[in-house]
Design a protein around this motif. Structure first.
Motif, PDB file in Angstrom:
ATOM      1  N   GLU A 158       0.821  -1.204   0.000  1.00 54.10           N
ATOM      2  CA  GLU A 158       0.000   0.000   0.000  1.00 54.10           C
ATOM      3  C   GLU A 158       0.860   1.261   0.000  1.00 54.10           C
ATOM      4  O   GLU A 158       0.561   2.236  -0.696  1.00 54.10           O
ATOM      5  N   THR A 159       1.939   1.235   0.781  1.00 49.81           N
ATOM      6  CA  THR A 159       2.824   2.401   0.820  1.00 49.81           C
ATOM      7  C   THR A 159       3.488   2.631  -0.525  1.00 49.81           C
ATOM      8  O   THR A 159       3.575   3.763  -1.020  1.00 49.81           O
ATOM      9  N   LEU A 160       3.964   1.530  -1.159  1.00 53.02           N
ATOM     10  CA  LEU A 160       4.598   1.675  -2.468  1.00 53.02           C
ATOM     11  C   LEU A 160       3.592   2.132  -3.515  1.00 53.02           C
ATOM     12  O   LEU A 160       3.926   2.926  -4.402  1.00 53.02           O
ATOM     13  N   THR A 161       2.357   1.634  -3.406  1.00 50.38           N
ATOM     14  CA  THR A 161       1.324   2.070  -4.351  1.00 50.38           C
ATOM     15  C   THR A 161       1.058   3.559  -4.207  1.00 50.38           C
ATOM     16  O   THR A 161       0.923   4.286  -5.202  1.00 50.38           O
ATOM     17  N   ALA A 162       0.980   4.030  -2.944  1.00 54.62           N
ATOM     18  CA  ALA A 162       0.769   5.461  -2.721  1.00 54.62           C
ATOM     19  C   ALA A 162       1.944   6.276  -3.238  1.00 54.62           C
ATOM     20  O   ALA A 162       1.760   7.371  -3.787  1.00 54.62           O
ATOM     21  N   MET A 163       3.158   5.756  -3.085  1.00 54.98           N
ATOM     22  CA  MET A 163       4.338   6.477  -3.568  1.00 54.98           C
ATOM     23  C   MET A 163       4.330   6.565  -5.097  1.00 54.98           C
ATOM     24  O   MET A 163       4.596   7.627  -5.670  1.00 54.98           O
ATOM     25  N   LEU A 164       4.021   5.456  -5.769  1.00 55.72           N
ATOM     26  CA  LEU A 164       3.936   5.489  -7.230  1.00 55.72           C
ATOM     27  C   LEU A 164       2.834   6.436  -7.687  1.00 55.72           C
ATOM     28  O   LEU A 164       2.992   7.163  -8.682  1.00 55.72           O
TER      29      LEU A 164
END
Length: 385
Positions: free
Chosen positions: A196-202
């Motif tokens: 979820e964190t990586l998705t938000a960062m992308l």
């Protein structure tokens, strides 16, 4: 014993040239003189540091920030080295410096490695400062947004540090294969545990390049509407009109319908009004247009419009459409208030009725049931309950 050996070494040391022993025996022979010399040294160091700060400001104005900072670092290093040496001379302990330097003796290759490493670190630091200041200048000219500048800071800093670290590790003969393999494994673990964190960062990078809104815009994301106050790599911060601060993950922003009310520099405001069925809709539309055309809170182009929407339960429904410039919630509410008040006053002057909600009850064949009995109409036979 070690003390005579150290003393003889200190006497033969290049750290004690000919004037130093004479100065120590003549002016630094007693503890009182040594304390006084230490105090004078402290005052000299403080004064030098103050002068260095002014010198840095002068260089910054004339030659730029990078050269001024580099010069100040060199001067401060020289002041520290000179202060340490002067302190060792005052208290007759130059042999400590000699012993320290002898234990730090290194070969030429190791010294070259250290010098190159220091040069790489200094170059990377200056490059980061230069790029960050360049991004600040672009942000001042509005070439990039605040969100873009923040993301550019992180990307540039990480790229420079990663490149400098790779060069330094290669210089010291460290095999990068195992490091890359370990980094790949760590990346895979992080990707699985922090999806979820990586998705938000992308999604933050997507918002950076697509630029659907800016800080200060009025947007609506699903049920949240307000002003964008900050955009980071992970979240978008919105201040709602009831003064709540809402943090929305960037992946929700990109995956949800987004409305930007500030994008076109104008917004259409729609106000519904009903008129009595006995009134003329065409005349009512003309009265509304005349009433709102001179309002300061709305735009004259496009001109106000009034359309007939349909039949309501108690009234014929009309819709007044006006446009406001530089959309904000305050301008929208002001325009609505002005339009409603103008329409109310105009209808009062023209005798146009805004009906209350009402229902008309009629009977079929003029028959009504009263007190459990049925009254007869002229052509209605009597019917028992």
């Amino acid at each position: 014993m070690l003390w005579p050996v150290v003393t003889s070494l200190s006497q033969e040391s290049p750290l004690r040239p000919d004037p130093v022993p004479w100065i120590q025996e003549t002016y630094l022979a007693t503890t009182e003189l040594q304390l006084l010399a230490t105090l004078l040294l402290a005052v000299f160091v403080v004064a030098t540091l103050s002068w260095t700060s002014r010198f840095q400001e002068l260089l910054r104005r004339r030659y730029g920030t990078q050269l001024a900072e580099a010069s100040s670092v060199v001067l401060l290093g020289a002041v520290v080295i000179a202060g340490v040496y002067a302190f060792s001379v005052i208290w007759h302990v130059t042999y400590v410096l000699e012993y320290t330097l002898s234990t730090m003796a290194i070969d030429r290759w190791l010294a070259a490695q250290q010098l190159v490493t220091g040069a790489i670190v200094l170059t990377a630091y200056l490059a980061i400062r230069f790029i960050n200041r360049s991004i600040d200048k672009l942000a001042q000219t509005r070439a990039v947004t605040k969100h873009q500048s923040e993301v550019a800071y992180h990307v540039a800093d990480v790229a420079i540090v990663a490149f400098a670290a790779t060069v330094i590790l290669t210089l010291w003969g460290i095999d990068l294969t195992n490091i890359f393999i370990g980094a790949g494994a760590i990346t895979a673990i992080v990707a699985l545990t922090a999806r979820e964190t990586l998705t938000a960062m992308l999604a933050g990078f997507i918002l950076l390049f697509s630029r659907p809104f800016y800080v200060g815009d009025w947007i609506a994301v699903e049920d949240t509407s307000g002003i964008v106050t900050d955009v980071t790599i992970f979240t978008t911060k919105i201040q709602t009109f009831d003064d709540r601060h809402v943090l929305i993950p960037n992946d929700e922003v990109t995956n949800s319908p987004l409305t930007n009310y500030s994008q076109n520099d104008q917004l259409r405001v729609e106000i519904d009004v009903g008129i009595d069925y006995e009134d003329d809709p065409a005349h009512a539309r003309s009265v509304i247009v005349d009433a709102v055309s001179d309002l300061e809170s709305i735009k004259t182009a496009p001109a106000p419009q009034v359309v007939t929407k349909g039949f309501g339960e108690s009234a014929i429904l009309l819709e007044c459409r006006v446009w406001i410039a530089d959309p904000t919630m305050r301008r929208q509410l002001t325009a609505r208030t002005d339009v409603v008040e103008a329409i109310t006053s105009a209808f009062d002057r023209e005798g146009i009725t805004i009906p209350y909600p009402q229902r008309v009850h009629t009977s079929r064949n003029d028959a009504f049931q009263i007190d459990g009995r049925m009254q007869e109409g002229e052509n209605m036979p009597a019917v028992d309950d």
